[in-house]
Design an enzyme around this catalytic site. Structure first.
Site, PDB file in Angstrom:
ATOM      1  N   LYS A  95      -6.973   5.754   0.720  1.00  0.00           N
ATOM      2  CA  LYS A  95      -6.336   7.059   0.522  1.00  0.00           C
ATOM      3  C   LYS A  95      -6.987   7.831  -0.626  1.00  0.00           C
ATOM      4  O   LYS A  95      -7.444   7.216  -1.598  1.00  0.00           O
ATOM      5  CB  LYS A  95      -4.841   6.881   0.182  1.00  0.00           C
ATOM      6  CG  LYS A  95      -4.124   5.828   1.015  1.00  0.00           C
ATOM      7  CD  LYS A  95      -2.645   5.722   0.707  1.00  0.00           C
ATOM      8  CE  LYS A  95      -2.021   4.535   1.422  1.00  0.00           C
ATOM      9  NZ  LYS A  95      -2.098   3.262   0.710  1.00  0.00           N
ATOM     10  N   HIS A 111      -2.903  10.823   0.106  1.00  0.00           N
ATOM     11  CA  HIS A 111      -1.882   9.911  -0.432  1.00  0.00           C
ATOM     12  C   HIS A 111      -0.515  10.603  -0.602  1.00  0.00           C
ATOM     13  O   HIS A 111       0.518  10.008  -0.309  1.00  0.00           O
ATOM     14  CB  HIS A 111      -2.380   9.346  -1.765  1.00  0.00           C
ATOM     15  CG  HIS A 111      -1.802   8.009  -2.117  1.00  0.00           C
ATOM     16  ND1 HIS A 111      -2.532   7.038  -2.768  1.00  0.00           N
ATOM     17  CD2 HIS A 111      -0.569   7.486  -1.934  1.00  0.00           C
ATOM     18  CE1 HIS A 111      -1.751   5.973  -2.959  1.00  0.00           C
ATOM     19  NE2 HIS A 111      -0.560   6.223  -2.470  1.00  0.00           N
TER      20      HIS A 111
HETATM   21  N1  LIG Z   1       1.671   5.665   0.430  1.00  0.00           N
HETATM   22  C1  LIG Z   1       2.394   5.404  -0.621  1.00  0.00           C
HETATM   23  O1  LIG Z   1       2.733   6.298  -1.426  1.00  0.00           O
HETATM   24  C2  LIG Z   1       2.839   3.999  -0.869  1.00  0.00           C
HETATM   25  C3  LIG Z   1       3.780   3.720  -1.877  1.00  0.00           C
HETATM   26  C4  LIG Z   1       4.182   2.396  -2.049  1.00  0.00           C
HETATM   27  C5  LIG Z   1       3.665   1.406  -1.243  1.00  0.00           C
HETATM   28  N2  LIG Z   1       2.716   1.692  -0.294  1.00  0.00           N
HETATM   29  C6  LIG Z   1       2.111   0.651   0.576  1.00  0.00           C
HETATM   30  O2  LIG Z   1       3.148  -0.138   1.161  1.00  0.00           O
HETATM   31  C7  LIG Z   1       2.949  -1.505   0.811  1.00  0.00           C
HETATM   32  C8  LIG Z   1       4.274  -2.229   0.719  1.00  0.00           C
HETATM   33  O3  LIG Z   1       5.141  -1.591  -0.188  1.00  0.00           O
HETATM   34  P1  LIG Z   1       5.613  -2.235  -1.571  1.00  0.00           P
HETATM   35  O4  LIG Z   1       4.582  -3.194  -2.046  1.00  0.00           O
HETATM   36  O5  LIG Z   1       5.979  -1.115  -2.478  1.00  0.00           O
HETATM   37  O6  LIG Z   1       6.979  -2.942  -1.214  1.00  0.00           O
HETATM   38  P2  LIG Z   1       7.534  -4.036  -0.176  1.00  0.00           P
HETATM   39  O7  LIG Z   1       6.465  -4.543   0.716  1.00  0.00           O
HETATM   40  O8  LIG Z   1       8.768  -3.455   0.399  1.00  0.00           O
HETATM   41  O9  LIG Z   1       8.005  -5.196  -1.165  1.00  0.00           O
HETATM   42  C9  LIG Z   1       7.120  -5.952  -1.936  1.00  0.00           C
HETATM   43  C10 LIG Z   1       7.976  -6.803  -2.872  1.00  0.00           C
HETATM   44  O10 LIG Z   1       8.808  -7.679  -2.094  1.00  0.00           O
HETATM   45  C11 LIG Z   1       8.494  -9.015  -2.389  1.00  0.00           C
HETATM   46  N3  LIG Z   1       8.451  -9.729  -1.087  1.00  0.00           N
HETATM   47  C12 LIG Z   1       7.525  -9.634  -0.125  1.00  0.00           C
HETATM   48  N4  LIG Z   1       7.808 -10.428   0.922  1.00  0.00           N
HETATM   49  C13 LIG Z   1       8.970 -11.044   0.610  1.00  0.00           C
HETATM   50  C14 LIG Z   1       9.759 -11.999   1.282  1.00  0.00           C
HETATM   51  N5  LIG Z   1       9.410 -12.481   2.475  1.00  0.00           N
HETATM   52  N6  LIG Z   1      10.905 -12.431   0.677  1.00  0.00           N
HETATM   53  C15 LIG Z   1      11.268 -11.950  -0.551  1.00  0.00           C
HETATM   54  N7  LIG Z   1      10.552 -11.048  -1.234  1.00  0.00           N
HETATM   55  C16 LIG Z   1       9.397 -10.601  -0.665  1.00  0.00           C
HETATM   56  C17 LIG Z   1       7.127  -9.019  -3.064  1.00  0.00           C
HETATM   57  O11 LIG Z   1       7.046 -10.077  -3.999  1.00  0.00           O
HETATM   58  P3  LIG Z   1       5.718 -10.976  -4.277  1.00  0.00           P
HETATM   59  O12 LIG Z   1       4.509 -10.119  -4.097  1.00  0.00           O
HETATM   60  O13 LIG Z   1       5.925 -11.442  -5.676  1.00  0.00           O
HETATM   61  O14 LIG Z   1       5.774 -12.101  -3.274  1.00  0.00           O
HETATM   62  C18 LIG Z   1       7.154  -7.679  -3.779  1.00  0.00           C
HETATM   63  O15 LIG Z   1       7.868  -7.780  -4.995  1.00  0.00           O
HETATM   64  C19 LIG Z   1       2.180  -1.407  -0.507  1.00  0.00           C
HETATM   65  O16 LIG Z   1       1.570  -2.614  -0.879  1.00  0.00           O
HETATM   66  C20 LIG Z   1       1.222  -0.290  -0.209  1.00  0.00           C
HETATM   67  O17 LIG Z   1       0.144  -0.768   0.586  1.00  0.00           O
HETATM   68  C21 LIG Z   1       2.318   2.979  -0.097  1.00  0.00           C
END
Ligand SMILES: NC(=O)c1ccc[n+]([C@@H]2O[C@H](COP(=O)([O-])OP(=O)(O)OC[C@H]3O[C@@H](n4cnc5c(N)ncnc54)[C@H](OP(=O)(O)O)[C@@H]3O)[C@@H](O)[C@H]2O)c1
Length: 275
Positions: free
Chosen positions: A76, A109
């Protein structure tokens, strides 16, 4: 190893319905986390210039031995690089860090409406799409009025809009708009960064299926038709999160999930965030 189903983009290309997000994965740990994800069967990786870990993504893909055309890479352009020449330069730096000659999907983004440069930025993405270096182009965090402006003033319809979407922020109106215009919905923070995993309805459904709360939430996303990109650096969770294709929520269970909407965001409001 799990085989993940794909959805068709409006370019005709396919995107795996479940991918691996690397927001907040520290750059030195990124290659190892992405390597684990690739071993588990993930074939789509979501990064961004702003995450500062594109290099680790590229290293993991190269080290995996998986042919480049079997992996779907998204990155992005960040808000302060919006504009014509700045976006072109940002895109070329992303390719250099990834060690790739193209990406499968390049996104704006955030709309960053206060900067008022997303139309000009989109026109640059259209050129990158035309020259083949961005196989598909899309947006992230766009609200309906932002999408309407692109549809009115530009030529290419975004292939996808990556938005915050979880059981507590279900985005029904935006999803309807996407469906009407052939734009795929991709859910970021699909687990609300863990905030929804203690919910009693989700716990109940998890117990009923012998699954974890995270698997129930990710399964709900898939059944809504979303592309979904959970993040984890924990090996057992990376495996758990892709193992969601062997059970199904009933219509009643999907209806119970719908009651969890509360309009709660974990991230910024796209109407005012300019980065
Ligand atoms: N476009 C945008 O503006 C934007 C913004 C935010 C995110 N994103 C994208 O979306 C992706 C995902 O979003 P996110 O990282 O914010 O949040 P998410 O995937 O909703 O949650 C990630 C969190 O949940 C935990 N987790 C993951 N799997 C789990 C499970 N099976 N059981 C319990 N806890 C679990 C992870 O912990 P651990 O890692 O410690 O295991 C981490 O703390 C990002 O990595 C990014 O690529 C995009």
């Amino acid at each position: 190893m799990t085989d993940v189903p794909s959805l068709a983009l409006n370019t005709g290309a396919q995107i795996p319905q479940l991918g691996f997000g690397v927001f907040q994965v520290p750059p030195p740990e990124t290659a190892a986390a992405v390597g684990m994800a690739l071993e588990q069967g993930y074939r789509s990786i979501d990064t961004a210039a702003a995450y500062r870990n594109e290099r680790g993504v590229g290293e993991a893909v190269a080290a995996s031995g998986i042919p480049r055309d079997e992996v779907f890479i998204t990155t992005k352009v960040w808000n302060d690089q919006q504009g014509r020449d700045t976006t072109l330069a940002a895109f070329e730096r992303s390719l250099e860090r990834l060690g790739m000659d193209h990406v499968d999907l390049y996104l704006i983004h955030w709309p960053a409406p206060g900067r008022d440069r997303y139309v000009e930025t989109w026109k640059m993405l259209e050129e990158l799409h035309a020259d083949g270096r961005a196989r598909a182009i899309g947006v992230s965090n766009f609200q309906i009025p932002h999408l309407e402006r692109l549809l009115d003033e530009c030529d290419v319809v975004p292939a996808l809009n990556q938005i915050e979407l979880s059981p507590q922020l279900q985005q029904a109106e935006l999803r309807r708009f996407h469906a009407e215009h052939g734009i795929l919905t991709e859910a970021w923070s699909p687990l609300a960064q863990g905030a929804v995993l203690d919910d009693p309805v989700i716990a109940d459904l998890a117990a009923a299926h012998g699954r974890t709360p995270a698997q129930v939430v990710l399964r709900w996303h898939v059944q809504l038709g979303n592309v979904v990109i959970p993040k984890s650096v924990t090996p057992s969770r990376i495996a758990e999160n892709i193992d969601i294709f062997g059970f199904e929520l009933s219509d009643d269970e999907m209806a119970r999930m719908e009651t969890l909407e509360s309009g709660t965001r974990t991230g910024p409001d796209p109407d005012v965030f300019n980065g």
